[in-house]
Design a protein around this motif. Structure first.
Motif, PDB file in Angstrom:
ATOM      1  N   UNK B 219      -8.707   0.176   4.339  1.00 49.13           N
ATOM      2  CA  UNK B 219      -7.304   0.052   3.944  1.00 49.13           C
ATOM      3  C   UNK B 219      -6.426  -0.278   5.150  1.00 49.13           C
ATOM      4  N   UNK B 220      -6.667   0.444   6.219  1.00 49.37           N
ATOM      5  CA  UNK B 220      -5.802   0.264   7.383  1.00 49.37           C
ATOM      6  C   UNK B 220      -6.059  -1.059   8.095  1.00 49.37           C
ATOM      7  N   UNK B 221      -7.280  -1.548   8.033  1.00 47.45           N
ATOM      8  CA  UNK B 221      -7.614  -2.705   8.854  1.00 47.45           C
ATOM      9  C   UNK B 221      -7.776  -4.010   8.094  1.00 47.45           C
ATOM     10  N   UNK B 222      -8.067  -3.934   6.820  1.00 48.38           N
ATOM     11  CA  UNK B 222      -8.410  -5.177   6.134  1.00 48.38           C
ATOM     12  C   UNK B 222      -7.550  -5.479   4.917  1.00 48.38           C
ATOM     13  N   UNK B 223      -6.569  -4.650   4.623  1.00 42.69           N
ATOM     14  CA  UNK B 223      -5.788  -4.940   3.423  1.00 42.69           C
ATOM     15  C   UNK B 223      -4.369  -5.355   3.786  1.00 42.69           C
ATOM     16  N   UNK B 224      -3.714  -5.937   2.780  1.00 37.57           N
ATOM     17  CA  UNK B 224      -2.314  -6.350   2.975  1.00 37.57           C
ATOM     18  C   UNK B 224      -1.444  -5.130   3.245  1.00 37.57           C
ATOM     19  N   UNK B 225      -1.723  -4.072   2.503  1.00 41.79           N
ATOM     20  CA  UNK B 225      -0.943  -2.846   2.706  1.00 41.79           C
ATOM     21  C   UNK B 225      -1.077  -2.348   4.139  1.00 41.79           C
ATOM     22  N   UNK B 226      -2.316  -2.341   4.614  1.00 44.53           N
ATOM     23  CA  UNK B 226      -2.556  -1.873   5.968  1.00 44.53           C
ATOM     24  C   UNK B 226      -1.790  -2.718   6.973  1.00 44.53           C
ATOM     25  N   UNK B 227      -1.746  -4.005   6.710  1.00 47.91           N
ATOM     26  CA  UNK B 227      -1.018  -4.903   7.602  1.00 47.91           C
ATOM     27  C   UNK B 227       0.466  -4.583   7.589  1.00 47.91           C
ATOM     28  N   UNK B 228       0.990  -4.380   6.378  1.00 47.50           N
ATOM     29  CA  UNK B 228       2.421  -4.062   6.269  1.00 47.50           C
ATOM     30  C   UNK B 228       2.751  -2.792   7.047  1.00 47.50           C
ATOM     31  N   UNK B 229       1.886  -1.793   6.898  1.00 47.34           N
ATOM     32  CA  UNK B 229       2.113  -0.524   7.587  1.00 47.34           C
ATOM     33  C   UNK B 229       2.132  -0.734   9.097  1.00 47.34           C
ATOM     34  N   UNK B 230       1.176  -1.538   9.569  1.00 50.76           N
ATOM     35  CA  UNK B 230       1.101  -1.763  11.016  1.00 50.76           C
ATOM     36  C   UNK B 230       2.344  -2.492  11.515  1.00 50.76           C
ATOM     37  N   UNK B 231       2.826  -3.452  10.731  1.00 56.16           N
ATOM     38  CA  UNK B 231       4.008  -4.207  11.164  1.00 56.16           C
ATOM     39  C   UNK B 231       5.224  -3.288  11.211  1.00 56.16           C
ATOM     40  N   UNK B 232       5.400  -2.459  10.174  1.00 54.18           N
ATOM     41  CA  UNK B 232       6.545  -1.549  10.162  1.00 54.18           C
ATOM     42  C   UNK B 232       6.472  -0.593  11.347  1.00 54.18           C
ATOM     43  N   UNK B 233       5.259  -0.121  11.636  1.00 52.67           N
ATOM     44  CA  UNK B 233       5.092   0.792  12.753  1.00 52.67           C
ATOM     45  C   UNK B 233       5.487   0.137  14.070  1.00 52.67           C
ATOM     46  N   UNK B 234       5.261  -1.145  14.167  1.00 54.96           N
ATOM     47  CA  UNK B 234       5.591  -1.857  15.402  1.00 54.96           C
ATOM     48  C   UNK B 234       7.091  -2.094  15.487  1.00 54.96           C
ATOM     49  N   UNK B 235       7.681  -2.589  14.415  1.00 48.98           N
ATOM     50  CA  UNK B 235       9.115  -2.848  14.413  1.00 48.98           C
ATOM     51  C   UNK B 235       9.587  -3.050  12.975  1.00 48.98           C
ATOM     52  N   UNK B 236      10.522  -2.224  12.573  1.00 54.19           N
ATOM     53  CA  UNK B 236      11.033  -2.345  11.204  1.00 54.19           C
ATOM     54  C   UNK B 236      11.755  -3.665  11.016  1.00 54.19           C
ATOM     55  N   UNK B 237      12.408  -4.134  12.075  1.00 53.99           N
ATOM     56  CA  UNK B 237      13.117  -5.401  11.990  1.00 53.99           C
ATOM     57  C   UNK B 237      12.172  -6.544  11.707  1.00 53.99           C
TER      58      UNK B 237
END
Lengths: 410, 366, 328, 512
Positions: B219-237
């Protein structure tokens, strides 16, 4: 990832070394309880001795039983676990003591039983005892036991002394007969507690007919803050004597701080509240521990449900605080104790109390279908409610006149 | 030039750009070793032989098959809950309400265990309990996320408060509607049909969490959701820029996180305790946060760390019986371990620059 | 009316414990450090405070022991324990810049362990239980005002009947209010918590301020744990009595909106909510629901303050964020 | 002469990781003079001054005052040396009053409002400012905040003042007032350093100009002995003969129609006020204006990132149909088939995911694509390789975190991705800020290429020379309003400069 593998290997290695070192504790041919092969006994406690009350009282019983057994040449080793929760950590504690080689495991709290029973299935060769509970006697497991003592007898005696103290206060004009109010700090609104404060009240009423009682439940066996607060509340409401069924000494200190009197439970509380505490009653667990271990060593077994009373010294009174007790207390106490032992006094004599204005004629003792409502064994006969007659754990749950529950929500 | 270097401070800090992964692991393992050495102190102070104490801890945790099983039983909720927290922390949403979400799941599962045990077959009942627990835990996690998304309410403090609210509700159930014997404050033990089956001597919760490890890794590494989470964690903007609905993703992730905590609640009541009580989460929600953090949110590393903490917990119990050392020593040793592991990250992320010795300028790093 | 007075008086006892915990945490959080280890700190304060008084009494003997000295020693011991605990937290978060939430939780685990270990180990060492003598017990819970003040109707009981620690907490709250609003150091400390880079650029030693606030704050919180043990718990170590108290203090900090003066009535209110079920019966509200009210109220306060977005009623702006000057 | 020297920096070097921000710089700051520190964005001006202010510490080199070596370990040390810096991002505590901010960090100050107020008043009178000491910072305007900053520095008796781009956020009137103040301070014997990249200001205010270029010290000249052209040469290394290729796209057509666009921020301040324009396919529309005139809001509101209060934004499709974009989220805009690409100003904070590699960043446009829950990594990976090759991005691999790439490479990744989405509209904000000349030209070429493909390019820039040579038309913003739209081929720098500072530009100027 590589490092993880390495770490795993190191851990496995460590485990292997431990296995290699683990000494399998083999019971030798020698008889259990002898110098070569001590009998291991487990005791699982809900608190520790710092409560100066419940667990302290058990530890005292353990030490006295141990002394007696030692004197008779038995070699008994105890494995004690303190501060065990009424949850799966209790299962773990039972498993651990059994695995450590204990042949008998005592559980000191009511809430331990369900978890203990789960473990008992897996260790048929170990005897598990749940003190103060009631299921073991009629479950299918031969290795589970219940035990309790007729503490209501001791409470009755304490109640009589409280009544005498109130009489003295009325006589001295400190209060009017209408103000004769006893406050009682209860843990839960539950048979063991109800039975206890009712007997206490009946004792007081037997010498002071105008006495009333208010009970405040704190919702915990051991919560020093809440117990103190409840005692304070009761004193604020006008109680002149406080008694308790909870594990800590804070009700005694609160009573002393509020300038009222107190009788205790589990432990002599004159130490912590010399100006308030008149007397305490407690169960002497050494009697049961001794009996059980002795029977075990001689190859017999006690009944699955055990209960003894004042007559057998399983229920005892602590030293009377003569500095504050009413005059004549000691003599009266001796007489009442003798009468209870001989059966002359029935604590729950149905002629001494009413329920909603009527005499109590019927009440069941035990629950057999598991719905937690008593459905068998008529306890009222021969003009009295027979407490701890059908099973060791108390089952008196009737609300009698003269006692007000301040918070019956639970 | 030599006179000019006199006033350079003895040591100062700079952020490190990167570090050899081998060195990183060496530092982490080193910190564990230091923790184990420091953990000897309390044993030493209390007059016990620390080596013997560690031996007892290890043998008490792993010395017999039944002990290993108990240790694993302790590790299961720790691991499961750490997995649940991972996506939130990845998103920099500080969910410290796992304790409450576990409890919420446990309540929902218990409701069906207590009321439906004779109405449906066991596996159906367990499935219903599982789903109910997931939803309940999820909702309990969703509430703070909703307010965070809507009004930017501080989630650390909100989730913390939510723990004690739900635990209070269990206390109420325990003494009120769900109470067994009146006045006992105990909810009856579950019927056998509401208990998790046992596989290899341990309730099958271990299979569930191991499956979760793999699912969470994917989930964290290969899904769209995981990607979204990682992007938000990096920068909400950046997430907004990329067209992500940050609030919705936050709520969704918290629902998922709470849901997994709910599953852990389900496992704990049906597998380990077979009943519900107010301490059902037993601090797992808090400890697992440290597990998740120290694992750098890596699902596989969580297995190791949760087992390590479980060994210490279980082993210290034995320590109490064998050496008369209070069992709370486990908390001390775990605390020291956490401190050391938290501290070591500093040496991975920063470098210390010491004052150059003479005129030569060089960087010394630890 | 008398029931209300009695409730207030009783609420103050537990409220005092909370007040110390809360005041300490307010001080810490004003510096921008969210120390979630209060629970552990209070455990340590309880155990070491008791140990301080107990061993003092043991050394000089019950007869020679002075209540005043015992109080001072208990406070000192608790304060030191809390200060050391928060110094560890401070070192890991301020110097080593680890995540504050996680470090705080680790401190909770560690401190609870140390507290319980110490409390229990004293018992093991002494055999039986560890309790102070009645002489000291009286000293700890005795009131400091003469009887005639206490006997003033209504306000006498409400104002003058409490133990020494309450008045100490009261003074502390007032002093902290004065400190934050009137003194230079207080202003600087607030600046550090609001915007460390600003404070730093203004020449304030942010590290020093953060350390001092965290350590002193932890020490104050720890006194709360000690007060619990020597007042409500009856001067004997109580294994789980402090459980949840630290978290309640954290909740109270939010409820007070980081203002020491609010902590005075806030802690009494929270104290009242915890014992209300014993005194005020409302049939349709079960006991346990009273006990969760503090948390519910806190959540509501938190939500409302975030909705209104009032600049003055917000957590310190840098709360929970570590500061590194050369961050780019 | 020597006694005139306030501060001397010798051989200062500062590195951030692998980036050398300052490379062995020598600089002399004199008393009673205003020194302009000139350089392009990213030339190391702020970094250098931060070392005087105690924010950073030099890796190498030494600072001297009065011939004695100085160690400035912290801002506190800096104050003690009489150095005060007014940062570009004001260092003020929002919930404090002006007075509280002013006394922040002072050692021997009693917190006595009366004394503070009278002292503040004295300073204000001396240099002619106005501030209300009891006003909270969050209630203040930008220029009021700046005033507080300056008073704060003066209050602690600073003799050396450093101002980091002080005019970037000011109106012309405010700028003029500031300059008056600075001149007063110079007359008072203070040493003043202004960090700027605006030549007109340099010429107007300073006595000397020190120029930095790419972290290196180029030299110091007397303002009266130099000219803008000479300074530009020093700044960029050669005379600005930009010679940007500007072909004409023949079949221009309206692509984006914006009418009466009005935006208001959280605090109720109007950021855009009735902005109306049409962007055409096949042209580069430049957007000029001083910083903070609404450029950011303009682009973000068109892309759906900033709430629109009033007005319309219509996208014209190839078939000539108009699609209203107001109220749509970026995702909805993308779904309606409006090809819009956006290169934001804050590259790592908005346009890219710093912790991910090129592949992860390529996904930012495409992660939603494809059915199912799983990410498609293959095509982003291919795209990443393509961008890597075609734009010559310097990176060890496509998974190397872009945060650790140099500024130019970061921008290439961002622009490369945006262009790859085959947009109809390409919006870029300061796309060459901080980039070296070669990369800048690479970007110009890319934009022109897009234009020649019929894309409507909107280019927000700060360098007027570039705007004039690259764009077809230039829209000038002033305080959130459209000051005018001019033809870039015929307009002059002066003309645009006026429009930037006065709505209506030339006409208004003519009246004066």
């Amino acid at each position: 990832m590589k490092k993880i593998t390495v770490t795993l290997m190191v851990m496995l290695l460590a485990i292997g070394m431990v296995f290699a070192n683990a000494q399998t504790e083999q019971a030798s041919a020698a008889a259990l309880g002898s110098a070569e092969a001590p009998l291991k006994v487990g005791l699982i406690c809900i608190g520790d001795e710092n409560d100066q009350g419940y667990t302290y009282n058990f530890m005292r019983g353990q030490r006295e039983a141990q002394a007696k057994l030692e004197a008779e040449g038995y070699n008994v080793e105890w494995v004690v676990k303190f501060n065990t929760g009424e949850d799966s950590t209790c299962s773990d504690a039972n498993i651990e003591t059994a695995e450590e080689g204990c042949k008998i495991v005592f559980n000191n709290s009511y809430g331990f039983e369900p978890f203990m029973l789960e473990v008992a299935k897996d260790y048929p060769e170990v005897d598990f005892v749940s003190c103060t509970n009631c299921v073991s006697s009629h479950d299918d497991l031969p290795n589970t036991f219940n035990a309790f003592a007729n503490i209501y007898e001791g409470r009755y005696v304490a109640g009589v002394l409280a009544g005498m103290k109130i009489n003295q206060m009325i006589k001295e004009g400190k209060i009017t007969p209408d103000q004769a109010l006893i406050g009682y700090v209860g843990a839960f609104s539950f048979a063991e507690v109800i039975s206890g404060f009712t007997s206490y009240y009946l004792g007081a009423k037997s010498v002071c007919p105008s006495v009333k009682m208010e009970v405040s439940f704190v919702g915990s066996w051991s919560n020093a803050t809440a117990e103190a607060d409840a005692a304070k509340t009761l004193a604020d409401r006008g109680a002149v004597i406080i008694s308790q069924h909870s594990d800590n000494t804070t009700p005694a200190t609160a009573a002393q701080a509020a300038g009222v009197f107190h009788t205790g439970y589990n432990n002599d509380m004159t130490g912590v509240a010399p100006k308030a505490s008149i007397i305490s009653t407690r169960i002497d667990w050494s009697i049961y521990f001794y009996d059980f271990i002795k029977a075990y060593l001689s190859g017999e077994k006690l009944a699955q449900d055990w209960s003894k009373g004042m007559d057998e010294k399983a229920v005892v009174m602590t030293e009377l605080n003569t500095a504050i007790a009413a005059p004549g207390s000691a003599e009266k106490m001796a007489q009442i104790m003798a009468d209870i032992s001989s059966g002359k006094i029935q604590v729950f004599d149905t002629s001494t109390f009413t329920v909603e204005g009527k005499k109590l004629t019927a009440a069941f003792a035990r629950d057999t279908n598991g719905d937690f409502a008593p459905d068998t064994d008529e306890a009222v006969f021969d003009g009295a409610f027979h407490e701890s007659y059908f099973q060791s754990a108390p089952y008196f749950t009737v609300k009698i006149d003269g006692i007000t529950w301040l918070n019956e929500a639970f | 030039m030599s006179s000019e270097t006199v006033n350079i401070p003895f040591v100062r800090l700079a952020k490190r750009e990167s570090m050899d992964p081998r060195k990183v692991w060496a530092i982490r393992i080193g910190s564990i070793v230091i923790a184990i050495l420091l953990g000897m102190l309390p044993m030493f102070i209390t007059g016990n032989n620390p080596f013997k104490a560690y031996q007892i801890i290890i043998s008490g945790a792993l010395g017999k098959p039944i002990y290993i099983k108990q240790t694993i039983k302790i590790a299961i909720p720790l691991l499961g809950c750490a997995l649940a927290i991972a996506p939130c922390f990845k998103m920099r949403f500080w969910n410290i309400g796992a304790e409450g979400q576990i409890t919420a799941g446990a309540i929902a599962a218990s409701y069906f265990a207590l009321n439906w045990y004779d109405k449906v077959p066991s596996f159906v009942l367990l499935a219903i309990m599982f789903i109910a627990a997931t939803i309940a835990g999820g909702i309990w996690g969703l509430i703070p996320a909703f307010f965070k998304a809507k009004w930017n309410t501080n989630e650390t403090l909100f989730t913390l408060m939510m723990n004690y609210i739900i635990i209070g509700i269990v206390s109420w159930l325990q003494g009120g509607p769900w109470e067994g014997r009146k006045g006992s404050q105990i909810i009856p033990m579950f019927n056998d049909s509401a208990r998790l089956p046992v596989v290899f001597g341990i309730h099958c919760g271990w299979i569930i969490v191991l499956v979760l490890v793999i699912l969470m890794h994917i989930y964290m590494n290969y899904t769209k959701h995981g990607y979204e989470i990682a992007v938000i964690g990096d920068s909400e903007n950046t997430a907004r820029y990329a067209g992500m609905n940050v609030g919705r993703i936050m709520m969704r992730t918290m629902f998922l996180s709470g849901g997994i905590c709910g599953i852990i609640g389900f496992i704990v009541v049906t597998g380990a305790n077979h009943t519900l009580y107010n301490g059902v989460a037993n601090g797992v929600g808090f400890t697992s946060i440290t597990v998740a953090w120290l694992s750098q949110l890596n699902a596989f590393a969580m297995i190791l760390i949760s087992i390590m903490l479980a060994i210490l917990t279980k082993g210290s119990n034995t320590l109490q019986t064998k050496l008369k050392v209070p069992a709370s020593i486990s908390d001390i040793v775990i605390g020291i371990l956490l401190f050391c592991m938290l501290s070591c990250e500093f040496f991975i992320n920063y470098k210390l620059i010491f004052r150059p010795r003479k005129t030569e300028i060089k960087e010394a790093s630890v | 009316m008398s029931a209300l007075i009695a409730l207030v008086v009783a609420a103050v006892t537990f409220g005092t414990v909370l007040m110390f915990g809360t005041l300490g945490e307010i001080l810490t959080e004003k510096s921008g450090n969210l120390n979630l280890g209060v629970e552990g700190i209070m455990y340590m304060g309880g155990a070491f405070g008791l140990a301080g008084a107990f061993y003092y009494e043991k050394i000089v003997g019950e007869a020679a022991s002075s209540g005043f000295v015992a109080i001072i020693l208990a406070i000192l011991a608790a304060f030191l324990a809390g200060a050391v605990a928060s110094a560890i937290y401070g070192f890991i978060t301020i110097t080593l810049r680890a995540n504050q939430n996680v470090t705080g939780l680790a401190l909770t685990i560690f401190g609870t362990g140390i507290g319980q270990f110490t409390g229990e180990f004293m018992r093991v060492k002494e055999g039986g239980f560890v309790a102070l003598s009645n002489h000291l017990k009286d000293a700890f819970s005795s009131t400091i005002f003469p009887d005639f003040l206490k006997n003033i109707p209504v306000i006498g009981k409400m104002l003058f009947s409490h133990n020494f620690f309450f008045y100490l907490a009261l003074i502390l709250a007032l002093a902290m209010h004065f400190f934050f609003s009137r003194t230079k150091t207080g202003l600087y400390l607030r600046a550090v918590g609001e915007s460390p880079s600003t404070a730093d650029a203004a020449g304030i030693n942010t590290t020093k301020y953060k350390y001092l606030a965290t350590i002193i704050g932890g020490g104050i919180s720890a006194i709360g744990g000690m007060v619990y043990i020597v007042t409500t718990a009856g001067c004997v170590w109580n294994h789980s009595g402090l459980s949840g108290v630290g978290w309640l203090a954290v909740a109270l900090v939010i409820f007070c909106m980081w203002r020491p003066l609010n902590a005075i009535w806030g802690s009494v209110l929270f104290g009242a909510l915890m014992i209300m079920y014993l005194r005020v019966r409302i049939i349709f509200i079960p006991t346990e629901i009273y006990k969760i009210l503090p948390y519910v109220v806190t959540v509501i306060v938190l939500v409302i303050s975030s909705m209104r977005n009032n600049k003055e009623k917000q957590p310190p702006a840098s709360l929970g964020v570590n500061y590194f000057r050369e961050e780019r | 002469m020597n006694s005139n020297i306030a501060i001397e920096m010798r051989g200062i070097t500062k590195r951030f990781g692998k980036v050398v921000a300052n490379d062995s710089i020598d600089l002399i700051i004199k008393k009673g003079e205003i020194l302009s520190l000139l350089g392009e964005n990213g030339s190391g001006k702020t970094t250098l001054m931060n070392m005087l202010a105690g924010i950073y510490q030099p890796d190498e080199g030494q600072i001297f005052a009065e011939g004695e070596p100085l160690t400035i370990r912290s801002p506190k040390d800096a104050y003690e040396c009489g150095i005060g810096m007014i940062h570009q991002h004001y260092k003020l505590v929002d919930v404090f009053t002006a007075a509280q901010n002013i006394v922040l960090g002072l050692k021997d100050e009693k917190l006595d409002l009366k004394t503070i107020n009278s002292k503040v008043k004295e300073i204000c009178d001396r240099y002619s400012f106005i501030i209300d000491p009891s006003m909270k910072i969050y209630d203040m305007s930008v220029s009021q905040k700046q005033t507080v900053e300056i008073v704060k520095v003066l209050y602690r008796g600073a003799d050396i003042l450093i101002l980091d781009e002080p005019t970037a956020v000011l109106t012309p009137q405010e700028t003029e007032k500031l300059f008056t103040v600075l001149r007063n301070m110079r007359a008072d014997g203070k040493a003043i350093v202004i960090i700027t990249h605006k030549l007109n200001e340099v010429m107007a205010i300073s006595d000397e100009v020190a120029v930095l270029r790419k972290g290196k010290y180029i030299g110091t000249v007397k303002t009266c002995e130099t000219s803008p052209q000479a300074l530009t040469d020093m700044m960029v290394g050669h005379a600005v003969t930009l010679n940007i290729d500007r072909p004409k796209y023949d079949s221009q057509f309206p692509r984006l129609k914006v009418e009466g666009l009005t935006c208001v921020d959280d605090e109720g301040i109007t950021k855009l006020d009735g902005v109306t324009f049409t962007a055409k396919g096949g042209e580069i529309l430049g957007v000029a204006g001083i910083a903070g005139s609404g450029q950011k809001e303009l682009l973000e509101s068109i892309t759906g990132l900033y709430p629109i209060k009033q007005g319309t934004v219509d996208f014209v499709t190839d078939e000539g149909k108009e699609k209203n974009l107001v109220g749509l989220t970026p995702m909805q805009i993308r779904k309606t088939g409006v090809g819009m690409a956006f290169v934001p100003e804050d590259r790592l904070g908005m346009g890219l995911v710093g912790s991910m590699g090129m592949t992860g960043n390529m996904m930012l446009r495409s992660w939603k694509k494809g059915k199912g829950v799983f990410l498609n990594r293959k095509s982003p990976e291919e795209l990443a390789k393509k961008v890597w090759d075609e734009l010559e991005v310097v990176t060890p691999s496509t998974s190397f975190p872009v945060r650790r790439l140099s500024g130019g490479n970061v921008q290439k990744v961002l622009v490369g991705r945006e262009i790859a989405s085959l947009p109809k509209i390409l919006m870029t904000a300061y796309p060459v800020r901080g980039l070296d000349i070669n990369t800048s030209y690479a970007i110009y070429n890319l934009l022109t290429e897009q234009k020649m493909n019929g894309v409507s390019v909107i280019f927000v820039g700060e360098d007027l020379d570039v705007l004039l040579e690259l764009c077809d038309r230039i829209l000038v913003l002033c305080g959130g309003k459209v000051s005018g739209i001019v033809d870039a081929r015929t307009a002059t720098k002066e003309e645009i400069g006026f429009m930037m500072t006065t709505v209506g530009g030339k006409e208004a100027a003519d009246v004066q």
